[in-house]
Motif scaffolding. Structure first.
Motif, mmCIF file in Angstrom:
data_model
loop_
_atom_site.group_PDB
_atom_site.id
_atom_site.type_symbol
_atom_site.label_atom_id
_atom_site.label_comp_id
_atom_site.label_asym_id
_atom_site.label_seq_id
_atom_site.Cartn_x
_atom_site.Cartn_y
_atom_site.Cartn_z
ATOM 1 N N MET A 263 0.141 -1.006 -0.502
ATOM 2 C CA MET A 263 0.317 -0.088 0.008
ATOM 3 C C MET A 263 0.988 1.157 0.318
ATOM 4 N N SER A 264 0.888 1.959 -0.643
ATOM 5 C CA SER A 264 1.581 3.720 -0.700
ATOM 6 C C SER A 264 1.027 4.355 -0.563
ATOM 7 N N ARG A 265 1.916 5.621 0.182
ATOM 8 C CA ARG A 265 1.148 6.552 1.100
ATOM 9 C C ARG A 265 1.245 8.232 -0.123
ATOM 10 N N LYS A 266 0.123 8.242 -0.473
ATOM 11 C CA LYS A 266 0.272 9.412 -1.247
ATOM 12 C C LYS A 266 1.114 11.089 -0.308
ATOM 13 N N PRO A 267 1.876 11.203 -1.062
ATOM 14 C CA PRO A 267 3.119 11.883 -0.003
ATOM 15 C C PRO A 267 2.330 14.005 -0.159
ATOM 16 N N SER A 268 2.890 14.369 1.183
ATOM 17 C CA SER A 268 2.678 14.669 1.312
ATOM 18 C C SER A 268 2.028 16.598 0.242
ATOM 19 N N SER A 269 1.267 17.039 0.230
ATOM 20 C CA SER A 269 1.046 18.219 -1.071
ATOM 21 C C SER A 269 2.208 19.650 -0.280
ATOM 22 N N ARG A 270 2.861 19.374 1.441
ATOM 23 C CA ARG A 270 3.330 20.681 1.494
ATOM 24 C C ARG A 270 5.193 19.887 2.064
ATOM 25 N N PRO A 271 5.943 19.722 1.253
ATOM 26 C CA PRO A 271 7.391 18.737 0.998
ATOM 27 C C PRO A 271 8.012 19.592 2.440
ATOM 28 N N GLY A 272 8.707 18.773 2.672
ATOM 29 C CA GLY A 272 9.050 18.926 4.741
ATOM 30 C C GLY A 272 8.249 19.313 5.317
ATOM 31 N N ILE A 273 7.292 19.365 5.487
ATOM 32 C CA ILE A 273 6.923 19.544 6.862
ATOM 33 C C ILE A 273 6.678 18.692 7.828
ATOM 34 N N SER A 274 7.165 17.202 7.531
ATOM 35 C CA SER A 274 8.186 16.182 8.667
ATOM 36 C C SER A 274 9.850 16.799 9.119
ATOM 37 N N SER A 275 9.810 17.515 8.560
ATOM 38 C CA SER A 275 11.377 17.107 8.892
ATOM 39 C C SER A 275 12.019 17.910 9.529
ATOM 40 N N GLY A 276 11.241 18.786 9.903
ATOM 41 C CA GLY A 276 11.225 19.541 11.015
ATOM 42 C C GLY A 276 10.385 19.573 12.327
#
Length: 82
Positions: A1-14
């Motif tokens: 099952m693939s997960r839809k990439p976030s429409s806001r890149p980098g949201i999870s890195s910080g």
């Protein structure tokens, strides 16, 4: 099952860096839970976190009693956004 990439890149890195600091340092974790605004402002070991205004506002708006609770609430909010 693939997960839809976030429409806001980098949201999870910080946010990931905030949680990594909280996991390895109890003092930072306690500050994050008690006064997240100050914790984010001070950073960890002299480094600040690369967070958007929305991410900072989200973290500051959550009242959590544990790191686990904070993570659940952030995850729930981010899933609702996407």
């Amino acid at each position: 099952m693939s997960r839809k990439p976030s429409s806001r890149p980098g949201i999870s890195s910080g946010i990931s860096r905030v949680f990594a600091a909280a996991v390895v340092n109890r003092q930072f974790c306690d500050m994050l839970l008690q006064d997240p605004s100050i914790a984010l402002q001070k950073g960890y070991l002299g480094e600040t976190f690369p967070l958007s205004k929305e991410e900072k506002d989200l973290i500051v708006s959550i009242q959590a009693n544990s790191l686990s609770d904070l993570a659940k609430q952030i995850n729930r909010t981010l899933l609702d956004i996407s």
